[in-house]
Design a protein around this motif. Structure first.
Motif, PDB file in Angstrom:
ATOM      1  N   GLU A   9       0.831  -1.206   0.000  1.00  0.00           N
ATOM      2  CA  GLU A   9       0.000   0.000   0.000  1.00  0.00           C
ATOM      3  C   GLU A   9       0.866   1.257   0.000  1.00  0.00           C
ATOM      4  OE1 GLU A   9      -4.175  -1.501   2.011  1.00  0.00           O
ATOM      5  OE2 GLU A   9      -2.715  -0.527   3.298  1.00  0.00           O
ATOM      6  N   THR A  10       1.970   1.214   0.711  1.00  0.00           N
ATOM      7  CA  THR A  10       2.889   2.351   0.731  1.00  0.00           C
ATOM      8  C   THR A  10       3.586   2.500  -0.616  1.00  0.00           C
ATOM      9  OG1 THR A  10       3.238   2.045   3.104  1.00  0.00           O
ATOM     10  CG2 THR A  10       4.871   3.349   1.923  1.00  0.00           C
ATOM     11  N   LYS A  11       4.042   1.382  -1.168  1.00  0.00           N
ATOM     12  CA  LYS A  11       4.750   1.422  -2.447  1.00  0.00           C
ATOM     13  C   LYS A  11       3.833   1.909  -3.566  1.00  0.00           C
ATOM     14  CE  LYS A  11       7.494  -1.387  -5.558  1.00  0.00           C
ATOM     15  NZ  LYS A  11       8.157  -2.661  -5.762  1.00  0.00           N
ATOM     16  N   TRP A  12       2.590   1.450  -3.579  1.00  0.00           N
ATOM     17  CA  TRP A  12       1.646   1.811  -4.638  1.00  0.00           C
ATOM     18  C   TRP A  12       0.859   3.072  -4.317  1.00  0.00           C
ATOM     19  CZ3 TRP A  12      -0.638  -3.737  -5.545  1.00  0.00           C
ATOM     20  CH2 TRP A  12       0.345  -4.535  -6.149  1.00  0.00           C
ATOM     21  N   ASN A  13       1.025   3.570  -3.091  1.00  0.00           N
ATOM     22  CA  ASN A  13       0.363   4.800  -2.654  1.00  0.00           C
ATOM     23  C   ASN A  13      -1.163   4.733  -2.761  1.00  0.00           C
ATOM     24  OD1 ASN A  13       0.511   7.340  -1.509  1.00  0.00           O
ATOM     25  ND2 ASN A  13       0.493   8.377  -3.477  1.00  0.00           N
ATOM     26  N   ARG A  14      -1.704   3.575  -2.362  1.00  0.00           N
ATOM     27  CA  ARG A  14      -3.159   3.395  -2.337  1.00  0.00           C
ATOM     28  C   ARG A  14      -3.490   2.174  -1.500  1.00  0.00           C
ATOM     29  NH1 ARG A  14      -5.008  -0.872  -5.329  1.00  0.00           N
ATOM     30  NH2 ARG A  14      -3.643  -1.684  -6.951  1.00  0.00           N
ATOM     31  N   ASP A  73     -10.042  -5.717  -1.534  1.00  0.00           N
ATOM     32  CA  ASP A  73     -10.206  -6.980  -0.818  1.00  0.00           C
ATOM     33  C   ASP A  73      -9.645  -8.144  -1.628  1.00  0.00           C
ATOM     34  OD1 ASP A  73     -11.374  -5.730   1.333  1.00  0.00           O
ATOM     35  OD2 ASP A  73     -13.430  -6.195   0.716  1.00  0.00           O
ATOM     36  N   HIS A  74      -9.861  -8.107  -2.926  1.00  0.00           N
ATOM     37  CA  HIS A  74      -9.342  -9.173  -3.790  1.00  0.00           C
ATOM     38  C   HIS A  74      -7.812  -9.187  -3.779  1.00  0.00           C
ATOM     39  CE1 HIS A  74      -8.943 -11.959  -7.108  1.00  0.00           C
ATOM     40  NE2 HIS A  74      -8.165 -11.085  -7.725  1.00  0.00           N
ATOM     41  N   GLU A  75      -7.193  -8.034  -3.879  1.00  0.00           N
ATOM     42  CA  GLU A  75      -5.733  -7.957  -3.851  1.00  0.00           C
ATOM     43  C   GLU A  75      -5.181  -8.448  -2.521  1.00  0.00           C
ATOM     44  OE1 GLU A  75      -4.834  -4.174  -6.801  1.00  0.00           O
ATOM     45  OE2 GLU A  75      -5.483  -3.777  -4.728  1.00  0.00           O
ATOM     46  N   ARG A  76      -5.854  -8.118  -1.438  1.00  0.00           N
ATOM     47  CA  ARG A  76      -5.415  -8.598  -0.114  1.00  0.00           C
ATOM     48  C   ARG A  76      -5.505 -10.122  -0.039  1.00  0.00           C
ATOM     49  NH1 ARG A  76      -6.160  -4.768   4.636  1.00  0.00           N
ATOM     50  NH2 ARG A  76      -6.046  -2.741   3.663  1.00  0.00           N
ATOM     51  N   HIS A  77      -6.603 -10.670  -0.555  1.00  0.00           N
ATOM     52  CA  HIS A  77      -6.791 -12.121  -0.522  1.00  0.00           C
ATOM     53  C   HIS A  77      -5.697 -12.823  -1.337  1.00  0.00           C
ATOM     54  CE1 HIS A  77      -8.802 -15.976  -0.333  1.00  0.00           C
ATOM     55  NE2 HIS A  77      -8.676 -16.064  -1.646  1.00  0.00           N
TER      56      HIS A  77
END
Length: 57
Positions: A20-25, A29-33
């Motif tokens: 999240e820090t690297k992509w700045n967003r 939920d799908h990406e987390r899974h």
């Protein structure tokens, strides 16, 4: 009690925060899974490699 390869949420939080820090967003939920499943898979492969090394000696 955790089942094998089910890790405390705190371990996932480090990886989620990193991306999240690297992509700045925020991750969806799908990406987390997908990230958590990838983490579990990576840990399983790592554990299998360690077992092979232990039994090779």
């Amino acid at each position: 009690m955790n089942t094998p390869f089910e890790y405390p949420e705190i371990l996932y939080n480090d990886v989620i925060l990193y991306l999240e820090t690297k992509w700045n967003r925020r991750l969806t939920d799908h990406e987390r899974h997908v990230l958590i499943e990838g983490y579990r898979f990576g840990r399983m492969v790592e554990a299998e490699s360690e077992i092979k090394v232990l039994f090779a000696n």
